[in-house]
Structure formats: C-alpha cells, structure tokens
Design a protein around this motif. Sequence first.
Motif, PDB file in Angstrom:
ATOM      1  N   VAL A   1       0.800  -1.475   0.210  1.00 41.53           N
ATOM      2  CA  VAL A   1      -0.386   0.145   0.101  1.00 41.53           C
ATOM      3  C   VAL A   1       0.755   1.170  -0.082  1.00 41.53           C
ATOM      4  O   VAL A   1       0.569   2.517  -0.576  1.00 41.53           O
ATOM      5  CB  VAL A   1      -0.982   0.088   1.408  1.00 41.53           C
TER       6      VAL A   1
ATOM      7  N   SER B   1       2.612   1.829  -4.297  1.00 39.03           N
ATOM      8  CA  SER B   1       1.448   2.407  -4.692  1.00 39.03           C
ATOM      9  C   SER B   1       0.825   3.910  -4.112  1.00 39.03           C
ATOM     10  O   SER B   1       0.494   3.857  -5.374  1.00 39.03           O
ATOM     11  CB  SER B   1       0.567   1.042  -4.999  1.00 39.03           C
ATOM     12  N   SER B   2       0.725   4.179  -2.985  1.00 41.05           N
ATOM     13  CA  SER B   2      -0.285   4.908  -2.815  1.00 41.05           C
ATOM     14  C   SER B   2      -0.357   5.961  -3.344  1.00 41.05           C
ATOM     15  O   SER B   2      -0.450   6.880  -4.010  1.00 41.05           O
ATOM     16  CB  SER B   2      -0.536   5.609  -1.195  1.00 41.05           C
TER      17      SER B   2
ATOM     18  N   SER C   1      -0.952   5.933  -6.719  1.00 43.02           N
ATOM     19  CA  SER C   1      -2.553   5.928  -6.624  1.00 43.02           C
ATOM     20  C   SER C   1      -3.611   6.718  -6.250  1.00 43.02           C
ATOM     21  O   SER C   1      -4.557   6.880  -6.498  1.00 43.02           O
ATOM     22  CB  SER C   1      -3.605   4.051  -6.081  1.00 43.02           C
TER      23      SER C   1
ATOM     24  N   VAL D   1     -10.076   2.606 -11.330  1.00 42.65           N
ATOM     25  CA  VAL D   1      -8.629   1.979 -10.902  1.00 42.65           C
ATOM     26  C   VAL D   1      -8.466   2.517  -8.858  1.00 42.65           C
ATOM     27  O   VAL D   1      -7.815   2.356  -8.793  1.00 42.65           O
ATOM     28  CB  VAL D   1      -7.758   2.643 -11.567  1.00 42.65           C
TER      29      VAL D   1
ATOM     30  N   TYR E   1      -8.170   0.406  -6.091  1.00 44.41           N
ATOM     31  CA  TYR E   1      -6.926   0.614  -5.582  1.00 44.41           C
ATOM     32  C   TYR E   1      -7.924   0.633  -4.085  1.00 44.41           C
ATOM     33  O   TYR E   1      -7.341   0.034  -2.787  1.00 44.41           O
ATOM     34  CB  TYR E   1      -5.818   1.893  -5.545  1.00 44.41           C
TER      35      TYR E   1
ATOM     36  N   ILE F   1      -8.334  -2.370  -2.201  1.00 46.83           N
ATOM     37  CA  ILE F   1      -7.524  -2.895  -1.604  1.00 46.83           C
ATOM     38  C   ILE F   1      -6.685  -2.285  -0.224  1.00 46.83           C
ATOM     39  O   ILE F   1      -6.571  -3.342   0.556  1.00 46.83           O
ATOM     40  CB  ILE F   1      -6.173  -2.542  -2.393  1.00 46.83           C
TER      41      ILE F   1
END
Length: 372
Positions: free
Chosen positions: A186, A189-190, A193, A201, A205, A208
Amino acid sequence: MGEYQFSATLLMALLTLSLAFVLPRKVGLGGDVNRSRWLLATGTLLLAVHFYLQYRLGFRTAGNVDDSVFLNLLFFLPASWLINLSMLYLLRKGNLQLWEWLTGPIVYGVSLAILIAGKLWDSGWMTLKNAEYVVSTIYGITLLFYNVQEFLEFRRVKRALDKFYDHSMQDRIRWFGISLTLLALVALSSPISIFYNRRFVLIGYGIIIIVCIFYYVLSFICFSVSESTYLISIAEEEEENEAIVLPESVNKNTDNHNNNQRVEQAITKWLEKRGHLKTGITIQDAVEEMQIPRYLLVQWIKNTEFEVFSRWITHLRVEEAKRLLTAHSEYSNEAIAHECGFSSRSYFQKIFREQTGMTPVEYQTKKTRALS
C-alpha cells in the motif's frame, strides 16, 4: 464512487467500535496490547471520517481531483502513521524511542504546511498539485520507514520463537508477516494511486486498502484474544537472558567434549521416551525432561545444521512421520500428525512437503514401490 465511500465509512466505523468497545469485553488486555489497540482504533476512526467527508463533499464525483487528493493526504497521513505505529508498539512491547514517536507528527506538520501553502499560493511552482506530489512522496517514504522498522522487529520476534518453541508456534504470528507485506505494498503504490483519476482504478485501489486494513484489524483482534502475546513475551525474555544464563566456561569452549557427551546421552534417552513428539513443546520443557541445563542444549543445537530449537524439533518429527508412513500404510495423515506432535493434519502436510518436496501420500507411494 459514492456507494464505495459510504460502504468504506461503515466498515471503518464498525472496526473502530470493535476495537474500542467489543474487544475489551472479550478478553483482559495487557497494557501494551491495550495501548496498541487504541492507536489502531484512532487510525481506523480517522479513515472513517475521511471516507465520510469524501462521500458528503463528493469531490471525485464532481471531478474536483485536487481537493479530493488534498483531503486524502490530510487524513491518510495520520491514519497510516497510527496504524503502523500500533504494530510497531505491539512488536516492541511499548519500547519505542522518542524519535519514533515524533517522526509521524513532524512529517504530518511539514506536509500540512506544504499543502496549505499550495492551497493558498496556487501559482508559479507553488501550486496545489505540485504540493500534493511532494507530500504524497513524503507519505510513501514515511510509511516505508515504519515498514522497515516493523520488519526488523518481526524478524527479532520470529528468531526468539525459533529458539524457544516448536515450529507450530510460527502459525500464531504469521499474520505479522502478511500484514507487513500488505502495508508495504500500500505504501509503495499510494503516491501513484492517489493521483490516478480513472474510476475503476480508484475503486480497485480503495478496495485493496480496505481489505488490508480489515485483515490487519481482524488479525490483531484474534492475536489479542489468544495466548500468543504471553508466549511471545516469554520467548523474548528468554532470548534477552540467554547471554546471562550462559556460563563463562561455555563461552570459552572449555569441557566441550564432556558437555556434548552429556547432552547426547540425555537427548538419546529423551527421544526413546518420545518427548519430541509432544505438541507445543518448548525448549524449557525439553531440558526439564532431559534433566540438563538449558544452556547446554542451546549450545549443542547451535553447533548442528539446525541452529535453533524449532528447526531441530521439526526435523525429528518429520523423520518420525517418514517412519510411520513406511511402516503403517493404513494410518491416515491425521493420525500421523497426532502421533508426531504436529498441531493439525494440514500443518503436518505443509511442513512435510516443505521438508521433503513430496506430500505424505507421494512419499508413501514411493517407498511402497521401492520395497516391492
């Protein structure tokens, strides 16, 4: 998008209520677990407020991306800090340095100042979008910083358990490793995203994030209501005291030959009594049954290929399982798991495959063909 935000608000609120009010009623929590629980509950509460404000203000629905990102960072930074801090606090049993406490608030203060400056100035290079890029990068780095600290502590706890408990104890803390991995993903990728404006998307996200937090909170609750906190504390204390317990003569490697003979004789008698096949045995249980000092067994295991108690015990149990599979084709996997000290059939099958590269059935079939 609104439906997702509303659902996320309800879920975070339920998790917060469970941590704040339901968990204490189910189990008497120790001080460290209790304080870690409140850190986690505060983090989930901030996320509930965040998702509710996103739902009510409707920035994403209206296409107001900059304000939506501003709100994300405003709440994600302190919430993520508190959630990660709760795990680190639990792993460290409350022994955090002052700088570890202050890193999150200082980073949040600096980030807030950058966001406000971008919001008010919003011209030239100091635009809200550029400020959000900078803060989202800081956000990712800060989370990774805490992830690294947590990973190091997890390795320390695992090492202590390996030295003290049989291998089945590892299942009780497996959630630590999985949670660390999820939280690290997390964090990585934060920043990307947060700015991606594709609906599917963002929802993906968001799901997730929710799954990761839900898994962590659920695992935390299960961990708290079990005896694992007590068992880990014992293992850590044993590891800390090991250097004190070891006599100077052992550290200088004197009388090693006599000591090894004594240990090997005690181990032989213990194996004949099938002491290694008792489920949930600790190294302290073993030395009491062998009637030898603990430091002698610790030293002896260190000089073998196994190095720690858990790997040694697992090897002995797998060897006994091989013998039973060969001698008793009528035995079920469940019966063999019970006979060999494994906590369950599924755990036995997993460990057996890891050690031999075959399932118990495959091993049994191979041996039967070799003998026929």
